[in-house]
Design an enzyme around this catalytic site. Sequence first.
Site, PDB file in Angstrom:
ATOM      1  N   GLY A   1       0.757  -1.110  -0.190  1.00  0.00           N
ATOM      2  CA  GLY A   1       0.021   0.054   0.063  1.00  0.00           C
ATOM      3  C   GLY A   1       0.922   1.270  -0.005  1.00  0.00           C
ATOM      4  O   GLY A   1       0.588   2.361   0.495  1.00  0.00           O
ATOM      5  N   GLY A   2       2.187   1.104  -0.498  1.00  0.00           N
ATOM      6  CA  GLY A   2       3.149   2.220  -0.404  1.00  0.00           C
ATOM      7  C   GLY A   2       2.852   3.284  -1.302  1.00  0.00           C
ATOM      8  O   GLY A   2       3.827   4.239  -1.287  1.00  0.00           O
TER       9      GLY A   2
ATOM     10  N   GLY B   1      -0.193   4.587  -1.512  1.00  0.00           N
ATOM     11  CA  GLY B   1      -1.477   5.188  -0.988  1.00  0.00           C
ATOM     12  C   GLY B   1      -1.293   6.257  -0.211  1.00  0.00           C
ATOM     13  O   GLY B   1      -0.321   6.844   0.021  1.00  0.00           O
TER      14      GLY B   1
ATOM     15  N   LYS C   1      -9.750  -4.690  11.813  1.00  0.00           N
ATOM     16  CA  LYS C   1      -8.441  -4.402  12.370  1.00  0.00           C
ATOM     17  C   LYS C   1      -8.224  -5.082  13.458  1.00  0.00           C
ATOM     18  O   LYS C   1      -6.971  -5.713  13.478  1.00  0.00           O
ATOM     19  CB  LYS C   1      -8.160  -3.113  12.739  1.00  0.00           C
ATOM     20  CG  LYS C   1      -8.117  -1.926  11.405  1.00  0.00           C
ATOM     21  CD  LYS C   1      -7.998  -0.698  12.161  1.00  0.00           C
ATOM     22  CE  LYS C   1      -8.268   0.478  11.184  1.00  0.00           C
ATOM     23  NZ  LYS C   1      -7.758   1.880  11.630  1.00  0.00           N
TER      24      LYS C   1
ATOM     25  N   ARG D   1      -5.279  -8.206  14.018  1.00  0.00           N
ATOM     26  CA  ARG D   1      -4.252  -8.282  15.117  1.00  0.00           C
ATOM     27  C   ARG D   1      -4.350  -9.569  15.693  1.00  0.00           C
ATOM     28  O   ARG D   1      -3.204 -10.210  16.082  1.00  0.00           O
ATOM     29  CB  ARG D   1      -4.737  -7.039  15.977  1.00  0.00           C
ATOM     30  CG  ARG D   1      -4.293  -5.927  15.872  1.00  0.00           C
ATOM     31  CD  ARG D   1      -4.599  -4.470  16.863  1.00  0.00           C
ATOM     32  NE  ARG D   1      -4.186  -3.356  16.382  1.00  0.00           N
ATOM     33  CZ  ARG D   1      -4.228  -2.300  17.235  1.00  0.00           C
ATOM     34  NH1 ARG D   1      -4.474  -2.412  18.405  1.00  0.00           N
ATOM     35  NH2 ARG D   1      -3.924  -1.237  17.157  1.00  0.00           N
TER      36      ARG D   1
END
Lengths: 308, 308
Positions: free
Chosen positions: A11-12, A14, A133, A137
């Site tokens: 997602g670099g 984004g 999320k 985790r």
Amino acid sequence: MAEKSRILVIGGAGYLGKYIAEASAKAGHRTFVLIRQSTLSNPAKSSVVESLKNHGVSLIQGDIHDHESLVKATKEVDVVISAVGGSQFADQVKIIAAIKETGNVKRFIPSDFGFDMDHAHPVEPVASVFGVKTEIRRAIKAEGIPYTFVNCNAFAEAILRTFAQENAAAPPRDRVVIFGDGNAKAIFVKEEDIAVYTIKAAVDPRTLNKVLYMNPPANILSFNEIVALWEKKIGKTLEKTYVPEDQLLKIIEESPFPKNLMLSIAHCVFVKGEMTNFELDASFEVEASELYPEVKYTTVDEILDRHV
Amino acid sequence: MAEKSRILVIGGAGYLGKYIAEASAKAGHRTFVLIRQSTLSNPAKSSVVESLKNHGVSLIQGDIHDHESLVKATKEVDVVISAVGGSQFADQVKIIAAIKETGNVKRFIPSDFGFDMDHAHPVEPVASVFGVKTEIRRAIKAEGIPYTFVNCNAFAEAILRTFAQENAAAPPRDRVVIFGDGNAKAIFVKEEDIAVYTIKAAVDPRTLNKVLYMNPPANILSFNEIVALWEKKIGKTLEKTYVPEDQLLKIIEESPFPKNLMLSIAHCVFVKGEMTNFELDASFEVEASELYPEVKYTTVDEILDRHV
């Protein structure tokens, strides 16, 4: 702490990911970004792609849904940071699978970068959307993958650019809508600072298997305090419309997706004060501005100065 | 067509679902809504729950994630309509599993209720978020479940209440932001009419295993046409700010989730005209206002009249 690492950002390209990739490269880490062919050929992305290249970031063509590309990229690195957007939170199970398969990753930072769901009591639909999320985790812990979970709180630039007044292009000069009584404290961190803290944490033994909060003291402010600060700077009093909590909850109920999602986030942050209404547990929760006092973070005051 | 059925609405206390459940009951069908305990005890939902009860809807306590409750509710009915919100599109695999298990459902309408993704070329993040709908459609077909897929186009009340100007409480009186050149045609259907058409289609043999579009001719309008109509009604010319496509795409790229989702939907609908830039294929696509000419749908003109 000065050790250089090999870092993959997913997602670099984004919104936040580009700052993270560039902060990684600036810190001297060998930095990779997994990037889709469609992103590379998207004109709206060309300046981002160009900037990544200029920072010396290596672009690896691939996709979170292309297991082979993900494994190949993961094999190259010690650290994986996911900055995928909200529509891809659940897809991060694919990153977990790739990390399990390669076995070489020393730290995984999944895409959280908001407020802590474990401390929050959100209404729908944010409860479901951000609740994913928490599931990610749990899956990371269950697989025994070394992690840091990052709660960066509010994106300062994104919020302060318009004071969360939608369809505005600048901070308000005449009137402002305030959810709740405006007294709940929120925490604002500039996007570039989020990236710097994240990269520091990614290679820091003190954050291994910990939850990192970004609570820079000067940026813990209520909406009313921000408005007052702004009014002083522009020398003008804004006309304020307060939307009480029960009215906001009703609007959320009466709004279709995704407007109800936007509003339910605002409810958490600005009405319930979910970023600030708990104490950190020092046994597994750490704070970025304490760990990295050398980072001169940008204050809300400085951000507002640029908009005057 | 006059036959009465037994209809379960999942998400029946939600934004659109409540209209669907009430339209079902009004049409004389025995109507059930699967409802969570948390919804029943939510003060913001009390008027919705009350209204459902007043319409004679039977509330079945349960949850899409509680398989037993889902199977129990599904066993009771001939038709299942899902109106779950965008955060639960993917969870509809659980409804598919329950329908497979019970085997008695003669029609399943999954939660689509927007524009047709198969005809659209959306940017991210709407491509991912709404792309899940397409996966659900495929799964339904693969399982051989009898279906109707519903593209209702834009929620007329939700959009026209503010002309999609966020943080507004009423249609604009001074200025308006228009995405693109404002000439792309979109289709607006009042929420109650969406519900009436959906219930008619749910028990109509002509819509079995078909895709239903709601394209009422009087409500196929460009943003410019709507603004012109409104200006005439209020006797005033609005100040218009046009956001060209390349600028909008850039804003989408530079906005965090979920604001980028809101804007990418606006891009599809108001810039690309994805609701209207194709022809229906009569072999598997049918149109609601043609099938049900007896429905006197509410026009955009009538909706605007109420706001003057």
